[in-house]
Design a protein around this motif. Structure first.
Motif, short mmCIF file in Angstrom:
data_model
loop_
_atom_site.label_atom_id
_atom_site.label_comp_id
_atom_site.label_asym_id
_atom_site.label_seq_id
_atom_site.Cartn_x
_atom_site.Cartn_y
_atom_site.Cartn_z
N GLU A 39 -6.97 1.24 0.36
CA GLU A 39 -6.23 1.75 -0.71
C GLU A 39 -6.34 0.58 -1.90
O GLU A 39 -6.00 -0.43 -1.93
CB GLU A 39 -4.58 1.98 -0.37
N LEU A 57 -2.25 11.82 6.26
CA LEU A 57 -2.78 10.56 6.12
C LEU A 57 -3.69 9.96 6.99
O LEU A 57 -3.77 8.70 7.30
CB LEU A 57 -1.28 9.65 5.79
N GLN A 113 3.96 1.07 -5.04
CA GLN A 113 4.46 1.73 -4.27
C GLN A 113 5.11 0.81 -3.23
O GLN A 113 4.77 0.02 -2.70
CB GLN A 113 3.67 2.87 -3.47
N LYS A 149 7.30 13.93 -0.41
CA LYS A 149 6.53 12.82 -0.07
C LYS A 149 7.19 11.79 0.86
O LYS A 149 6.98 10.74 0.96
CB LYS A 149 6.19 12.20 -1.48
N LEU A 169 -6.36 7.27 5.99
CA LEU A 169 -5.74 6.17 5.67
C LEU A 169 -5.36 5.38 6.90
O LEU A 169 -5.24 4.02 6.83
CB LEU A 169 -4.69 6.18 4.73
N TYR A 182 -0.99 -0.17 -5.26
CA TYR A 182 -1.06 -0.35 -3.73
C TYR A 182 -1.05 -2.02 -3.60
O TYR A 182 -0.99 -2.22 -2.34
CB TYR A 182 -2.38 0.04 -3.13
N GLY A 202 0.86 -1.26 0.06
CA GLY A 202 0.10 0.00 0.09
C GLY A 202 1.05 1.41 -0.03
O GLY A 202 1.83 1.13 -0.36
N ASN A 203 0.25 2.22 0.60
CA ASN A 203 0.87 3.45 0.60
C ASN A 203 2.35 3.42 1.49
O ASN A 203 2.42 2.91 2.47
CB ASN A 203 0.16 4.70 1.51
N TYR A 204 3.54 3.72 0.65
CA TYR A 204 5.01 3.50 1.20
C TYR A 204 4.96 4.43 2.23
O TYR A 204 5.94 3.90 3.24
CB TYR A 204 5.82 3.66 0.00
N SER A 205 4.47 5.47 2.58
CA SER A 205 4.53 6.30 3.83
C SER A 205 4.41 5.33 5.16
O SER A 205 5.17 5.69 6.23
CB SER A 205 3.87 7.39 4.23
#
Length: 310
Positions: A167, A241, A131, A230, A244, A172, A102-105
């Motif tokens: 996501e 975020l 990602q 980012k 999420l 993702y 999913g979202n790499y953060s």
């Protein structure tokens, strides 16, 4: 020490050595002049002899200086090579893995928390369009198994066929990139154990493991994120975020959190990751030791607190 600094340092030694050699050679040359009162013939003969001697001395000086310069250059190259190998050894034990969920953060934050333990770099970007995070670590300090346990706690097998958590989309979808057959075997065996243990729920689709591809890290196409804004979003702008995060935090608390309960009229028991039993504890042996001596959540149990909801 950089290569440029090494070159400057060695060249300064070379100039000093060459200058000293040249100075020594010049100082050692003595010129002899015939006396004015000598006869013209003797003076002429002496002049010819002196010219011959000066020529020999000059050649000797040139040869000495050339040899000194050659020796200095040879010494300089040897010193440069020695400094290069001594100061900049190859970094042994540095392993690189790529992980997508999913979202790499979110994974970025989790692996940055391991920098104290031996993770040297965490970067974000895309792996074959997904990602992902790039994690470089010292496997003598942080074993591959620990890297994967972090991943297993923060991926979502329930929605792996279409993305992760809320996501949705190809970018993702989850994936694990490994460096050897040993790593691949460990990942596949661990996923199978987690599936059989039903830690993620009994209503999960059969064979969800097939939605978590285990791929070769050597052939991955990693494209580094060019927008520095980012990076480290969970530290610099976590509010962006927040939506999420809710689904992720809820799953983590339920699966890997804790529960407080009373058992047979005795209260104060605490059990960690209560859903992780059986083969799940083979993947996460820390829960086996942390729950040692604590009753199972069976029989006369009254939950009084914690994150787990039976």
């Amino acid at each position: 020490m950089t290569m440029m600094m090494k070159m400057t340092f060695v060249m300064s030694i070379a100039r000093t050595t060459t200058s000293s050699s040249s100075s020594s050679s010049t100082t050692g040359t003595t010129r002899y002049h015939p006396r004015k009162r000598r006869r013209r013939q003797k003076r002429f003969a002496s002049s010819r002899a002196l010219s011959s001697s000066d020529s020999d001395d000059t050649c000797a000086n040139i040869t000495t200086t050339t040899l000194a310069t050659t020796t200095t250059m040879t010494t300089m190259m040897a010193m440069l090579l020695m400094m290069n190998f001594a100061v900049e050894p190859a970094e042994a034990g540095q392993i690189t893995n790529y992980l997508a969920a999913g979202n790499y953060s979110f994974l970025e934050r989790e692996y940055q928390d391991l920098t104290y333990a031996g993770v040297s770099l965490v970067d974000v970007g895309t792996c074959d369009g997904k990602q992902c995070v790039k994690v470089i670590y010292d496997d003598e300090k942080v074993p591959f198994e620990r890297i994967m346990r972090v991943y297993f706690k923060h991926f979502d097998p329930k929605n792996a066929s279409k993305g992760q958590y809320s996501e949705v989309g190809e970018q993702y979808k989850p994936a694990v990139y490994v460096n050897s057959e040993k790593e691949k075997t460990y990942v596949n065996d661990s996923l199978d154990k987690l599936e059989r243990s039903r830690v993620f729920g009994r209503n999960l689709a059969d064979n969800w493991v097939s939605n978590i591809p285990v791929l070769d890290a050597q052939s991955v196409k990693f494209e580094r994120e060019q927008d520095d804004g980012k990076r480290n979003v969970m530290k610099t702008n976590p509010k962006s975020l927040e939506k999420l995060s809710k689904a992720r935090d809820a799953q983590f608390d339920q699966l890997w959190g804790f529960v407080q309960f009373c058992y047979e009229r005795v209260c104060g028991y605490v059990r960690f990751a209560p859903a992780c039993v059986g083969e799940c504890q083979e993947v996460f042996p820390e829960f086996l030791s942390r729950n040692s001596g604590v009753p199972e959540l069976e029989g006369d149990v009254k939950i009084t607190g914690g994150t787990y909801k039976a």
